[in-house]
Design an enzyme around this catalytic site. Sequence first.
Site, PDB file in Angstrom:
ATOM      1  CG  ASP A 330      -0.054   0.202   2.571  1.00 17.88           C
ATOM      2  OD1 ASP A 330       0.888   0.172   2.662  1.00 17.88           O
ATOM      3  OD2 ASP A 330      -1.265   0.122   3.412  1.00 17.88           O
ATOM      4  CD  GLU A 402     -16.355  -0.157   1.641  1.00 17.96           C
ATOM      5  OE1 GLU A 402     -16.246  -0.298   0.826  1.00 17.96           O
ATOM      6  OE2 GLU A 402     -15.458  -1.491   2.176  1.00 17.96           O
TER       7      GLU A 402
HETATM    8  N1  LIG Z   1      -9.260  10.655   7.586  1.00 15.38           N
HETATM    9  C1  LIG Z   1      -9.582  11.183   6.432  1.00 15.38           C
HETATM   10  N2  LIG Z   1     -10.860  11.485   6.672  1.00 15.38           N
HETATM   11  C2  LIG Z   1     -11.428  11.998   4.847  1.00 15.38           C
HETATM   12  N3  LIG Z   1     -11.132  10.989   4.247  1.00 15.38           N
HETATM   13  C3  LIG Z   1      -9.978  10.848   4.030  1.00 15.38           C
HETATM   14  C4  LIG Z   1      -9.418  10.261   5.595  1.00 15.38           C
HETATM   15  N4  LIG Z   1      -8.155   9.802   5.103  1.00 15.38           N
HETATM   16  C5  LIG Z   1      -7.837   9.251   3.858  1.00 15.38           C
HETATM   17  N5  LIG Z   1      -9.105  10.526   3.573  1.00 15.38           N
HETATM   18  C6  LIG Z   1      -9.472  10.186   1.459  1.00 15.38           C
HETATM   19  O1  LIG Z   1      -9.474   8.471   1.335  1.00 15.38           O
HETATM   20  C7  LIG Z   1      -8.974   7.657   1.088  1.00 15.38           C
HETATM   21  C8  LIG Z   1      -8.567   6.815   1.270  1.00 15.38           C
HETATM   22  O2  LIG Z   1      -7.937   6.289   1.848  1.00 15.38           O
HETATM   23  P1  LIG Z   1      -6.856   4.339   2.166  1.00 15.38           P
HETATM   24  O3  LIG Z   1      -6.639   5.240   3.743  1.00 15.38           O
HETATM   25  O4  LIG Z   1      -7.577   3.639   2.127  1.00 15.38           O
HETATM   26  O5  LIG Z   1      -6.350   4.376   1.927  1.00 15.38           O
HETATM   27  P2  LIG Z   1      -4.860   5.392   1.464  1.00 15.38           P
HETATM   28  O6  LIG Z   1      -4.718   5.703   3.028  1.00 15.38           O
HETATM   29  O7  LIG Z   1      -5.231   6.768   0.494  1.00 15.38           O
HETATM   30  O8  LIG Z   1      -4.337   4.878   1.130  1.00 15.38           O
HETATM   31  P3  LIG Z   1      -3.146   3.464   1.557  1.00 15.38           P
HETATM   32  O9  LIG Z   1      -4.395   2.552   0.388  1.00 15.38           O
HETATM   33  O10 LIG Z   1      -1.828   3.393   0.445  1.00 15.38           O
HETATM   34  O11 LIG Z   1      -3.049   3.313   2.857  1.00 15.38           O
HETATM   35  C9  LIG Z   1      -7.481   8.699   0.638  1.00 15.38           C
HETATM   36  O12 LIG Z   1      -7.158   8.502  -0.262  1.00 15.38           O
HETATM   37  C10 LIG Z   1      -8.053   9.939   0.958  1.00 15.38           C
HETATM   38  O13 LIG Z   1      -8.460  10.878  -0.258  1.00 15.38           O
HETATM   39 MG   LIG Z   2      -4.650   3.804   4.707  1.00 20.21          MG
END
Ligand SMILES: Nc1ncnc2c1ncn2[C@@H]1O[C@H](COP(=O)(O)OP(=O)(O)OP(=O)(O)O)[C@@H](O)[C@H]1O
Ligand SMILES: [Mg+2]
Length: 714
Positions: A330, A402
């Site tokens: 990731d 999600e």
């Molecule tokens: N605390 C938050 N509040 C609102 N949106 C968020 C928050 N954190 C992340 N996001 C949004 O949601 C998306 C998905 O987050 P997720 O944690 O699934 O993946 P990521 O952290 O970007 O990537 P990875 O899968 O590599 O950890 C992020 O790219 C961002 O746009």
């Molecule tokens: Mg993440």
Amino acid sequence: MPYLAPEAPAQDLVPPTPGPSARRRHRRVSGGLVDPRQLIASFPDALRKLHPRAMVKHPVLFVVEVGSVLTTLSAVLDPSVFTWLISVWLWLTVVFANLAEAVAEGRGKAQAETLRRTRSVTAARRLRAWRVGMDRRDWEEERVRAGELRPHDVVVVAAGEVIPGDGEVVDGVAAVDESAITGESAPVVRGSGGDRSSVTGGTTVLSDRIVVRITSRVGHTFLDRMIALVEGTSRQKTPNELALNILLASLTVIFILAVVSLQPMASRSGAPQSITVLVALLVTLIPTTIGALLSAIGIAGMDRLVQRNVIALSGRAVEAAGDVDTLLLDKTGTITLGNRQAVSFDPVQGVAHELLADAAQLASLSDETPEGRSIVTLAERYGIGHAAGDFAHGRFVPFSAETRMSGVDFAFDGDFCRIRKGAGAAVAQWVHRRGGHVPEEAGRLADLIAAAGGTPLLVAVEDPEGARILGAVHLKDVVKPGIAERFAELRAMGIRTIMVTGDNPVTARAIAAEAGVDDYVAEATPEAKLARIREEQAGGKLVAMTGDGTNDAPALAQADVGVAMNTGTPAAKEAGNMVDLDSSPTKLIEIVEVGKQLLITRGALTTFSICNDVAKYFAIVPAMFGGVAGYEGLEKLNVMGLHSSTSAIASAIIFNALVIVALIPLALRGVRYTPSSAHALLRRNLGLYGLGGLVAPFAGIKLIDLLIQYVPGM
Ligand SMILES: Nc1ncnc2c1ncn2[C@@H]1O[C@H](COP(=O)(O)OP(=O)(O)OP(=O)(O)O)[C@@H](O)[C@H]1O
Ligand SMILES: [Mg+2]
Ligand SMILES: [K+]
């Protein structure tokens, strides 16, 4: 229009820091060489393993043990220097084989002792509610023994105290000394929310106070599993090992039949062979070398992982690591440093910076993720300071991988108000669904941030005036230094790297290019990660995955090699089949190396063992039948010119036993592995260990023969 006047300052939060450095601890000084003292110390264990119940697990050696009993009996009934010499060396063969396993296990035992001392935590402060609807702050504290704790119990641990069990921080942030488990002396920060919420029993809180919800049962803690593992008690044979064992057992059966059918033939020629000679012939022919070293090789492989601070919960995973084709990582926290911090608020035209900062902070008040906390902090610089307590009637919407959004719903002066922040596509959809319009400018703002490798969060509001975008928050993340070189190394090993991220395609592309991964998947939901793994597996590929978040858990469970970061959530650690105590995402490279080394070592020693046995046949059979009428042809094969048939047989048996001891260091240390194609490796090892296996017996047996010819009666 400010939504609320600034009031109480936001609580002081320790910013999450990256996990412990990948600095490797050196638990042992020896660089893999076997200390003679280790051999001697393991000797009693080797003798204990002579019990038939233990021996049947190693079919080849069990046959040797039965043979030792038979020759000893005949030595007692018909004593001679030859029969006693063979009996003694047959017993030594079995003992040496047990010694290999005992030494391999002995290394872990010392380590288990140290871990046991860590486990001896006795007291815990459990929190109990005694009235329905009580705030956790008012729960009553009671002292219990750590052994009484059950999953879902809530305990409080303050500075200087030992965390009584594995769990998840539900409240507070603290510096924790995890050196008891990881050997790393630098403290780490553990706090509620986010992907650094898990704590391990036996580690010590250094500062502050945390409330922990226990997640593991007594006797099933991480420490318990680690102890069982390093002791080798939980080690099960892997499918490959089982298959090899079956092959070795079949070879043994074939040679038993061959040797048994030799006797009528020999009798007909007037040279019936004694039990001692027949047993000796059988033992030199069956694959005793690899039979003796097989389990030590497996244990040593696990041990090499432990030395690298990786706890493998299954031997199968270690083997799979040696054959991995595809590696999924990731982005956040693995390829990048992972403490994504808000660095700027970029409002759309007509919206003031303060207004965007205000809305973003409101949407983040109860967002415990590092991203959420950093937004609250950045907004404070604009003089905005709401507190979650101001929203007794508000409803916070927590972030989920999600929905990729988080936010808050509340009433302001009697009017409803909803704020959301999150991934561009998710927020745009939210605005659309509420009849709002998403200006092109919002997309441009987000793309600008993404193109720089940052994560854009769009902020939107819905109130009686309608739904609209206020602007974007720039979350900055940094690619870890040196990661591109590591990916290049993986490519040299023939492994494809794929970055899977929940982030948008533009950010994903920028980071993928900078880090040098082979491919990337953007806007990946947990299901998408899982689907990608299944897809690769359906194509016959072995897939490894590293992750730390709860949203990674399904993928970690599906992957053939699932490496969870020790800093990760309990769900992630539960799902994976390995835990990296250093929480270093590039650790997988070392894991793959250890796996390959395990497979290569086993292959090399199997080749050596089988070639060795074939060569021994040609060394001793001519000598055995020397001078027997009708077998004069065989005499010509006696190229070695061994002293006598008894000294030839005795030399072969002695060589057969000594070769086991000689190879113990190699079995434990492993055959050296340098990244190169599987083909080149195979060729090199066949050459080295195949030829070596063929030549060694001739030299060795001749040398021993030269020495023992002076033994009277040979
Ligand atoms: N605390 C938050 N509040 C609102 N949106 C968020 C928050 N954190 C992340 N996001 C949004 O949601 C998306 C998905 O987050 P997720 O944690 O699934 O993946 P990521 O952290 O970007 O990537 P990875 O899968 O590599 O950890 C992020 O790219 C961002 O746009
Ligand atoms: Mg993440
Ligand atoms: K043998």
